[in-house]
Design a protein around this motif. Structure first.
Motif, mmCIF file in Angstrom:
data_model
loop_
_atom_site.group_PDB
_atom_site.id
_atom_site.type_symbol
_atom_site.label_atom_id
_atom_site.label_comp_id
_atom_site.label_asym_id
_atom_site.label_seq_id
_atom_site.Cartn_x
_atom_site.Cartn_y
_atom_site.Cartn_z
ATOM 1 N N ILE A 19 -28.547 -67.574 -5.286
ATOM 2 C CA ILE A 19 -28.715 -66.738 -6.477
ATOM 3 C C ILE A 19 -30.197 -66.515 -6.754
ATOM 4 O O ILE A 19 -30.641 -65.392 -7.056
ATOM 5 N N GLY A 20 -30.984 -67.601 -6.648
ATOM 6 C CA GLY A 20 -32.425 -67.466 -6.863
ATOM 7 C C GLY A 20 -33.082 -66.555 -5.846
ATOM 8 O O GLY A 20 -33.966 -65.753 -6.194
ATOM 9 N N ARG A 21 -32.653 -66.631 -4.606
ATOM 10 C CA ARG A 21 -33.244 -65.776 -3.568
ATOM 11 C C ARG A 21 -32.892 -64.312 -3.797
ATOM 12 O O ARG A 21 -33.694 -63.420 -3.507
ATOM 13 N N TRP A 22 -31.694 -64.035 -4.305
ATOM 14 C CA TRP A 22 -31.332 -62.645 -4.609
ATOM 15 C C TRP A 22 -32.179 -62.116 -5.769
ATOM 16 O O TRP A 22 -32.713 -61.004 -5.714
ATOM 17 N N ARG A 23 -32.290 -62.924 -6.811
ATOM 18 C CA ARG A 23 -33.005 -62.462 -8.004
ATOM 19 C C ARG A 23 -34.504 -62.286 -7.749
ATOM 20 O O ARG A 23 -35.125 -61.377 -8.304
ATOM 21 N N LYS A 24 -35.079 -63.149 -6.920
ATOM 22 C CA LYS A 24 -36.520 -63.090 -6.675
ATOM 23 C C LYS A 24 -36.894 -62.221 -5.484
ATOM 24 O O LYS A 24 -38.062 -61.853 -5.331
ATOM 25 N N LYS A 74 -36.542 -55.880 1.111
ATOM 26 C CA LYS A 74 -36.591 -56.344 2.497
ATOM 27 C C LYS A 74 -36.023 -57.765 2.630
ATOM 28 O O LYS A 74 -35.253 -58.055 3.563
ATOM 29 N N THR A 75 -36.376 -58.627 1.693
ATOM 30 C CA THR A 75 -35.895 -60.004 1.743
ATOM 31 C C THR A 75 -34.390 -60.065 1.521
ATOM 32 O O THR A 75 -33.667 -60.775 2.226
ATOM 33 N N GLY A 128 -27.898 -58.978 3.962
ATOM 34 C CA GLY A 128 -27.387 -57.779 4.613
ATOM 35 C C GLY A 128 -27.163 -56.631 3.657
ATOM 36 O O GLY A 128 -26.548 -55.620 4.009
ATOM 37 N N GLN A 129 -27.656 -56.747 2.442
ATOM 38 C CA GLN A 129 -27.570 -55.697 1.423
ATOM 39 C C GLN A 129 -28.689 -55.928 0.427
ATOM 40 O O GLN A 129 -29.291 -57.014 0.398
ATOM 41 N N SER A 130 -28.950 -54.931 -0.409
ATOM 42 C CA SER A 130 -30.117 -55.083 -1.286
ATOM 43 C C SER A 130 -29.937 -54.474 -2.666
ATOM 44 O O SER A 130 -30.761 -54.710 -3.550
ATOM 45 N N LYS A 131 -28.876 -53.727 -2.901
ATOM 46 C CA LYS A 131 -28.753 -52.995 -4.161
ATOM 47 C C LYS A 131 -28.066 -53.822 -5.241
ATOM 48 O O LYS A 131 -27.174 -54.628 -4.971
ATOM 49 N N GLY A 132 -28.495 -53.588 -6.480
ATOM 50 C CA GLY A 132 -27.840 -54.194 -7.629
ATOM 51 C C GLY A 132 -28.605 -55.368 -8.209
ATOM 52 O O GLY A 132 -29.466 -55.965 -7.555
#
Length: 366
Positions: free
Chosen positions: A95-100, A104-105, A111-115
């Protein structure tokens, strides 16, 4: 033809590693059903929805042993076995990696980046790794976990993930009296809907039975004592893999490097030379039913801070009625003969002696 888990269980009964237990036999039947369901194919090769299993009951009744057997025998190749706390630590990391993460990351990790909502990509990432999730000791005490579990597992179940889990609590008692518990209740309903809930509440605590009559205090720390200490660790751990565990304590994290289910192993230096306090030891005692404490030295007057921490650790374990296996340089009453607090240490020595005795280790003491 017997299932794989049935054959493995019966073999352990035959060679004496297990003793017949009606509660375990009932749970075994449910796990056989799950094994069969995981092998089924739907129309055109699609996988049908599979109802998982939730085993609950008092400590020491064999839930983890059954989960070990099931995981080893389950026909699903994409499967994960973990302690629930370790799984949730990974979830929070994702969750932290998605939010931060930038675009590209996110793309590289998920495998996705939107939202903005991390739940769907986190669930997709977990589901891509494992169709079957097997967890030990599901318990929820952290509000951060409680707030995300319902949404997370709803997303996992939508992706075909199957859950097999053990817990000391019936689903309705999870997060009991927790803050904003009403927000957690959809997770309880989801567990009841997607898992078969089975009580494993035999009369005997097999975990204590395995320690009953055994030597649990090994001293002095020589080759013979080391051999006995290591042999008991290997016996109780069995086939379960060792893994590190992270305990959340008042916004901090305390790591225990060697754990296996409800067993923990640490050195005296790990637990008593570090600046740990009562809340850390309470978290340890609440998470593990048995602690193997290694390399306990003779304590001198210049090590009174370490002696004080040992007192606090033993108090936490004693109040939690945990089991303790120790490799030390001396018997309890000779560990800290002089120094600040040595008089008070006599109470700890008395508790250590009691915790090494037959009455403490007897199954009836649970």
């Amino acid at each position: 033809m017997p299932s794989r888990i049935r054959r493995a269980f019966d073999q352990r009964l035959k060679d004496g590693r297990l003793t017949p237990d009606p509660a375990q036999a009932s749970a075994l039947g449910v796990l056989e059903r799950l094994e069969r369901d995981l092998s089924k194919k739907g129309l055109f090769g699609a996988r049908p929805e599979v109802r998982g299993v939730y085993l609950w009951g008092p400590p020491g009744r064999g839930k983890s042993m059954l989960m070990d057997l099931f995981f080893a025998c389950a026909p699903e190749p994409k499967k994960t076995r973990a302690h629930f706390h370790a799984f949730m630590a990974r979830v929070h990391d994702l969750i932290g990696r998605w939010r931060k993460g930038d675009r590209k990351t996110r793309q590289a990790v998920f495998g996705q980046s939107k939202g903005d909502d991390p739940i769907a990509p986190v669930a997709a990432s977990i589901a891509s790794e494992a169709r079957l999730l097997c967890f030990d000791e599901l318990q929820v005490t952290d509000i951060a976990d409680a707030m995300i579990l319902g949404r997370l597992f709803e997303a996992l179940f939508e992706r075909g993930v199957v859950l097999a889990v053990t817990s000391n609590r019936e689903p309705g008692d999870l997060y009991h009296n927790g803050v904003n518990r009403q927000l957690f209740e959809p997770f309880i309903a989801l567990i009841r809907e997607r898992c078969e809930v089975v009580s494993v509440a035999g009369e005997r605590d097999w975990r204590r039975a395995r320690l009953a009559g055994r030597q649990v205090w090994f001293s002095p720390d020589d080759a013979a004592a080391r051999e006995g200490f290591e042999a008991l660790w290997a016996e109780l751990k069995g086939d379960e893999p060792e893994e590190p565990a992270v305990l959340p304590v008042l916004g901090r994290e305390v790591q225990v490097d060697r754990t296996a289910g409800g067993l923990a192993r640490a050195t005296f230096a790990d637990l008593c030379t570090r600046p740990l306090g009562p809340q850390d030891y309470l978290a340890l005692a609440g998470r593990f039913h048995t602690l193997f404490l290694d390399q306990v030295p003779l304590l001198t007057s210049d090590r009174h801070h370490e002696a004080r921490r040992l007192v606090t650790l033993i108090d936490a374990l004693y109040e939690a009625k945990a089991r303790l296996v120790v490799l030390a340089q001396a018997a309890p009453d000779a560990l800290y003969p002089t120094g600040i607090g040595a008089f008070e240490f006599e109470r700890t020595a008395s508790r250590l002696t009691e915790m090494s005795g037959a009455d403490w280790l007897a199954p009836e003491a649970a």
